[in-house]
Scaffold this motif. Structure first.
Motif, PDB file in Angstrom:
ATOM      1  N   MET A   1       0.851  -1.179   0.000  1.00 59.49           N
ATOM      2  CA  MET A   1       0.000   0.000   0.000  1.00 59.49           C
ATOM      3  C   MET A   1       0.892   1.236   0.000  1.00 59.49           C
ATOM      4  O   MET A   1       1.864   1.313   0.734  1.00 59.49           O
ATOM      5  CB  MET A   1      -0.893  -0.023   1.253  1.00 59.49           C
ATOM      6  N   SER A   2       0.544   2.194  -0.838  1.00 61.81           N
ATOM      7  CA  SER A   2       1.363   3.401  -0.915  1.00 61.81           C
ATOM      8  C   SER A   2       1.216   4.222   0.361  1.00 61.81           C
ATOM      9  O   SER A   2       0.229   4.100   1.094  1.00 61.81           O
ATOM     10  CB  SER A   2       0.958   4.249  -2.129  1.00 61.81           C
ATOM     11  N   LEU A   3       2.190   5.063   0.597  1.00 61.82           N
ATOM     12  CA  LEU A   3       2.187   5.911   1.788  1.00 61.82           C
ATOM     13  C   LEU A   3       0.960   6.822   1.799  1.00 61.82           C
ATOM     14  O   LEU A   3       0.315   7.000   2.836  1.00 61.82           O
ATOM     15  CB  LEU A   3       3.472   6.741   1.845  1.00 61.82           C
ATOM     16  N   GLU A   4       0.612   7.375   0.632  1.00 59.02           N
ATOM     17  CA  GLU A   4      -0.550   8.268   0.554  1.00 59.02           C
ATOM     18  C   GLU A   4      -1.851   7.531   0.884  1.00 59.02           C
ATOM     19  O   GLU A   4      -2.692   8.048   1.617  1.00 59.02           O
ATOM     20  CB  GLU A   4      -0.648   8.890  -0.836  1.00 59.02           C
ATOM     21  N   LEU A   5      -2.006   6.319   0.364  1.00 60.29           N
ATOM     22  CA  LEU A   5      -3.200   5.530   0.667  1.00 60.29           C
ATOM     23  C   LEU A   5      -3.269   5.168   2.145  1.00 60.29           C
ATOM     24  O   LEU A   5      -4.336   5.227   2.759  1.00 60.29           O
ATOM     25  CB  LEU A   5      -3.241   4.265  -0.191  1.00 60.29           C
ATOM     26  N   GLU A   6      -2.142   4.784   2.708  1.00 61.23           N
ATOM     27  CA  GLU A   6      -2.085   4.445   4.127  1.00 61.23           C
ATOM     28  C   GLU A   6      -2.425   5.665   4.981  1.00 61.23           C
ATOM     29  O   GLU A   6      -3.177   5.569   5.946  1.00 61.23           O
ATOM     30  CB  GLU A   6      -0.694   3.911   4.492  1.00 61.23           C
ATOM     31  N   LEU A   7      -1.884   6.811   4.615  1.00 62.26           N
ATOM     32  CA  LEU A   7      -2.148   8.041   5.347  1.00 62.26           C
ATOM     33  C   LEU A   7      -3.636   8.405   5.285  1.00 62.26           C
ATOM     34  O   LEU A   7      -4.240   8.740   6.311  1.00 62.26           O
ATOM     35  CB  LEU A   7      -1.291   9.176   4.783  1.00 62.26           C
ATOM     36  N   ASN A   8      -4.242   8.297   4.117  1.00 59.62           N
ATOM     37  CA  ASN A   8      -5.669   8.597   3.977  1.00 59.62           C
ATOM     38  C   ASN A   8      -6.528   7.606   4.753  1.00 59.62           C
ATOM     39  O   ASN A   8      -7.548   7.983   5.332  1.00 59.62           O
ATOM     40  CB  ASN A   8      -6.079   8.630   2.508  1.00 59.62           C
ATOM     41  N   ARG A   9      -6.127   6.345   4.785  1.00 59.24           N
ATOM     42  CA  ARG A   9      -6.869   5.333   5.551  1.00 59.24           C
ATOM     43  C   ARG A   9      -6.803   5.665   7.039  1.00 59.24           C
ATOM     44  O   ARG A   9      -7.809   5.620   7.748  1.00 59.24           O
ATOM     45  CB  ARG A   9      -6.313   3.937   5.292  1.00 59.24           C
ATOM     46  N   LEU A  10      -5.616   6.018   7.514  1.00 58.69           N
ATOM     47  CA  LEU A  10      -5.462   6.373   8.927  1.00 58.69           C
ATOM     48  C   LEU A  10      -6.244   7.636   9.280  1.00 58.69           C
ATOM     49  O   LEU A  10      -6.849   7.723  10.351  1.00 58.69           O
ATOM     50  CB  LEU A  10      -3.988   6.559   9.275  1.00 58.69           C
ATOM     51  N   LYS A  11      -6.252   8.618   8.380  1.00 59.48           N
ATOM     52  CA  LYS A  11      -7.028   9.838   8.614  1.00 59.48           C
ATOM     53  C   LYS A  11      -8.514   9.516   8.689  1.00 59.48           C
ATOM     54  O   LYS A  11      -9.233  10.040   9.549  1.00 59.48           O
ATOM     55  CB  LYS A  11      -6.766  10.866   7.514  1.00 59.48           C
TER      56      LYS A  11
END
Length: 79
Positions: A1-11
């Motif tokens: 999973m890309s960093l951006e996708l992971e960040l959006n999931r966590l947000k």
């Protein structure tokens, strides 16, 4: 999973937990204490979810969350 996708999931996870927290606070403010205490374990779970999401976000973002983010969540992932 890309960093951006992971960040959006966590947000999104943080926003979800924050909304649950705000609803739980209303329950504690509205119901008699005897009835509110029935929900204390669920409330503690929500607090732990927020804390875990916050810690992961701060690591990925390499900064502390702002007071605005802590109070209102992340607008860019709200639906």
């Amino acid at each position: 999973m890309s960093l951006e996708l992971e960040l959006n999931r966590l947000k999104a996870d943080f926003n979800y937990s924050l909304n649950r927290y705000k609803k739980a606070v209303k329950v504690f403010e509205t119901y008699p204490i005897e009835k509110s205490l029935k929900f204390i374990n669920a409330f503690n779970e929500v607090v732990m979810d927020i804390s875990n999401s916050m810690n992961k976000l701060e690591i990925l973002m390499n900064r502390k969350l702002t007071p605005e983010e802590l109070e209102n969540g992340f607008e860019e992932v709200k639906k």
